[in-house]
Design an enzyme around this catalytic site. Structure first.
Site, PDB file in Angstrom:
ATOM      1  CE1 TYR A  21      53.103  65.278  44.112  1.00  0.00           C
ATOM      2  CE2 TYR A  21      53.532  67.665  44.204  1.00  0.00           C
ATOM      3  CZ  TYR A  21      52.862  66.251  44.295  1.00  0.00           C
ATOM      4  OH  TYR A  21      51.545  66.474  45.127  1.00  0.00           O
ATOM      5  CB  ILE A  22      53.631  67.869  38.764  1.00  0.00           C
ATOM      6  CG1 ILE A  22      53.288  68.361  39.888  1.00  0.00           C
ATOM      7  CG2 ILE A  22      51.721  67.836  37.641  1.00  0.00           C
ATOM      8  CD1 ILE A  22      52.778  70.255  39.789  1.00  0.00           C
TER       9      ILE A  22
ATOM     10  NE  ARG B 126      49.251  80.261  48.966  1.00  0.00           N
ATOM     11  CZ  ARG B 126      49.230  81.246  49.908  1.00  0.00           C
ATOM     12  NH1 ARG B 126      47.795  82.573  50.942  1.00  0.00           N
ATOM     13  NH2 ARG B 126      50.399  82.341  50.564  1.00  0.00           N
TER      14      ARG B 126
ATOM     15  CE  LYS C  55      56.727  77.117  36.271  1.00  0.00           C
ATOM     16  NZ  LYS C  55      56.513  76.956  34.929  1.00  0.00           N
TER      17      LYS C  55
ATOM     18  CE1 TYR D 295      58.534  78.113  39.207  1.00  0.00           C
ATOM     19  CE2 TYR D 295      56.188  79.398  40.678  1.00  0.00           C
ATOM     20  CZ  TYR D 295      57.325  78.505  39.929  1.00  0.00           C
ATOM     21  OH  TYR D 295      56.402  77.331  39.619  1.00  0.00           O
TER      22      TYR D 295
ATOM     23  CB  SER E  96      68.398  69.310  37.669  1.00  0.00           C
ATOM     24  OG  SER E  96      67.138  70.265  36.893  1.00  0.00           O
TER      25      SER E  96
ATOM     26  CG  ASN F  42      55.874  74.240  47.771  1.00  0.00           C
ATOM     27  OD1 ASN F  42      56.356  73.681  46.771  1.00  0.00           O
ATOM     28  ND2 ASN F  42      55.342  75.502  47.586  1.00  0.00           N
TER      29      ASN F  42
ATOM     30  CB  SER G 156      52.062  79.106  38.455  1.00  0.00           C
ATOM     31  OG  SER G 156      52.208  79.027  39.768  1.00  0.00           O
ATOM     32  CB  ALA G 157      47.382  80.339  40.482  1.00  0.00           C
TER      33      ALA G 157
HETATM   34  N1  UDP Z   1      53.459  78.260  54.831  1.00  0.00           N
HETATM   35  C1  UDP Z   1      53.922  77.863  55.717  1.00  0.00           C
HETATM   36  N2  UDP Z   1      54.952  77.207  56.159  1.00  0.00           N
HETATM   37  C2  UDP Z   1      55.650  76.388  55.386  1.00  0.00           C
HETATM   38  C3  UDP Z   1      54.959  76.779  53.661  1.00  0.00           C
HETATM   39  C4  UDP Z   1      54.350  76.863  53.830  1.00  0.00           C
HETATM   40  O1  UDP Z   1      53.315  78.379  57.374  1.00  0.00           O
HETATM   41  O2  UDP Z   1      56.796  76.051  55.683  1.00  0.00           O
HETATM   42  C5  UDP Z   1      51.902  78.106  54.557  1.00  0.00           C
HETATM   43  C6  UDP Z   1      52.027  80.212  53.452  1.00  0.00           C
HETATM   44  O3  UDP Z   1      52.917  80.900  54.216  1.00  0.00           O
HETATM   45  C7  UDP Z   1      51.334  80.167  52.867  1.00  0.00           C
HETATM   46  C8  UDP Z   1      50.792  78.575  51.908  1.00  0.00           C
HETATM   47  O4  UDP Z   1      51.064  78.054  53.871  1.00  0.00           O
HETATM   48  O5  UDP Z   1      50.096  80.992  53.175  1.00  0.00           O
HETATM   49  C9  UDP Z   1      50.772  77.573  51.495  1.00  0.00           C
HETATM   50  O6  UDP Z   1      52.637  77.723  51.033  1.00  0.00           O
HETATM   51  P1  UDP Z   1      53.010  77.100  50.005  1.00  0.00           P
HETATM   52  O7  UDP Z   1      54.450  77.731  49.994  1.00  0.00           O
HETATM   53  O8  UDP Z   1      52.541  75.400  50.351  1.00  0.00           O
HETATM   54  O9  UDP Z   1      52.427  77.622  48.221  1.00  0.00           O
HETATM   55  P2  UDP Z   1      52.074  79.189  48.032  1.00  0.00           P
HETATM   56  O10 UDP Z   1      52.116  80.082  48.670  1.00  0.00           O
HETATM   57  O11 UDP Z   1      52.930  78.955  46.966  1.00  0.00           O
HETATM   58  O12 UDP Z   1      50.527  79.070  47.840  1.00  0.00           O
END
Ligand code: UDP
Length: 339
Positions: free
Chosen positions: A11-12, A230, A152, A148, A34, A198, A124-125
């Site tokens: 993707y990126i 986020r 990183k 994961y 993969s 995500n 990653s953050a």
């Molecule tokens: N999230 C959600 N439902 C989903 C996937 C994610 O509510 O099906 C929420 C998750 O709890 C977070 C935000 O969306 O608050 C972003 O999640 P993501 O997995 O995209 O990124 P990350 O948590 O790694 O920042």
């Protein structure tokens, strides 16, 4: 410059390859597919207007990687290739450490053998760990809450140690916040192999009718509406950040650089849902369910260092992120073709 991009079909990676081509660089992609599809290569050639050499092998094959780098006259590496599913990493920690940390070691070793100095690394953050205050600055201590994330953190440490031992290296650690969106053509975008982990791809699949309802993971956080916040960044801005970093490390004599790539602005889950409904004209039905283990309430970047040093900042809005994701999703409801 002749740039080797590991994971360039992902993707990126794919968005960055296209911008490298657009800036006049020569690109060689190494990807074992993969978690990506060969069909992306034809789309990159169509959009980039030139052939994209692709070698299909695992970057953990150090001998082949080093041979590719010398045969192709590679001058810089952008290293994306890694596994990235948090939940899967909890179930399969050894696979994650071997694949991700191993790949970083392999890339580094191939660079040392062939005397390639310039590396842009996909971090990653998540390395800021669960207790980091917002906005997050690059000098916060690093930590993680899952394998994961540790891959990183460990990869960063490995690279940091290598720059001490080999001060001629020029390494950039790019800490991404939440990449979303797609190329404005709708021809390349994010194509999760399975149920999306995500938020944005999940929302997009609900809007297009591929999934019924979104599960919102908790609405009792201490945030604007109780849902997680986020720092969503358009993948085109993120790709531009890689080019800026690559150019910067070519021109400056600093062995190790760390830059956040984020917008500096937070968006809640429900704000993103509503922005997507607006952009797509489709409803995104959802249910609020329990919090997801390991999630933090809020995460957003302090992007000041990248602005000041690289002259880079993210310019695309949340509305554009949703519009571009929707264009990709509508044109490719099932993702890339399997061929
Ligand atoms: N999230 C959600 N439902 C989903 C996937 C994610 O509510 O099906 C929420 C998750 O709890 C977070 C935000 O969306 O608050 C972003 O999640 P993501 O997995 O995209 O990124 P990350 O948590 O790694 O920042």
């Amino acid at each position: 410059m002749r740039v080797l991009v590991t994971g360039g079909a992902g993707y990126i990676g794919s968005h960055t390859v296209l911008q490298l081509l657009g800036a006049g660089h020569d690109v060689v992609v190494v990807d074992d597919f993969s978690n990506s599809r060969p069909a992306v290569v034809g789309r990159l050639e169509e959009l980039g207007g030139r052939p994209v050499p692709l070698l299909a092998f695992d970057v953990n094959d150090t001998d082949r990687l080093a041979a590719t780098m010398s045969d192709e006259g590679v001058e810089a590496v952008v290293h994306f290739a890694a596994f990235k599913a948090v939940g899967e990493s909890v179930a399969k920690p050894l696979e994650y450490y071997r694949n991700n940390v191993g790949a970083t070691m392999s890339v580094l070793e191939a660079m040392l053998r062939t005397e390639v100095a310039h590396l842009v690394f996909s971090s990653s953050a998540t390395v800021y760990g669960p207790d980091a205050p917002v906005p997050m600055t690059e000098d916060l201590p690093t930590s993680a809450t899952n394998p994961y994330g540790w891959t990183k953190v460990f990869s960063e440490q490995l690279l940091r140690d290598a720059t001490v031992a080999h001060p001629w290296l020029r390494v950039a650690l790019l800490r991404y916040f939440n990449p979303v969106g797609a190329h404005p053509s709708g021809r390349i975008g994010e194509d999760p192999a399975d149920v999306p982990n995500n938020l944005m791809p999940y929302i997009a699949q609900v809007a297009v009718g591929r999934r019924e309802r979104l599960a919102v993971f908790g609405d009792d956080y201490d945030t604007v509406d109780g849902t997680g916040v986020r720092d969503y960044i358009h993948v085109e801005d993120l790709a531009a950040g890689h080019l800026a970093a690559l150019e910067w490390i070519q021109e400056h004599d600093r062995a190790l650089s760390v830059w956040n790539l984020g917008t500096g602005h937070g968006t809640s889950v429900l704000e993103l849902v509503h922005a997507f409904e607006e952009a797509s004209g489709r409803p995104v039905p959802y249910d609020v369910v329990a919090r997801r283990a390991g999630d933090v309430a809020s995460s957003w970047a302090d992007p000041t260092r990248a602005e000041q040093e690289l002259g880079w900042s993210a310019s695309r809005t949340v509305a554009q992120m949703c519009e571009d994701t929707w264009r990709w999703q509508q044109a490719n409801p099932e993702g890339y073709p399997a061929v």
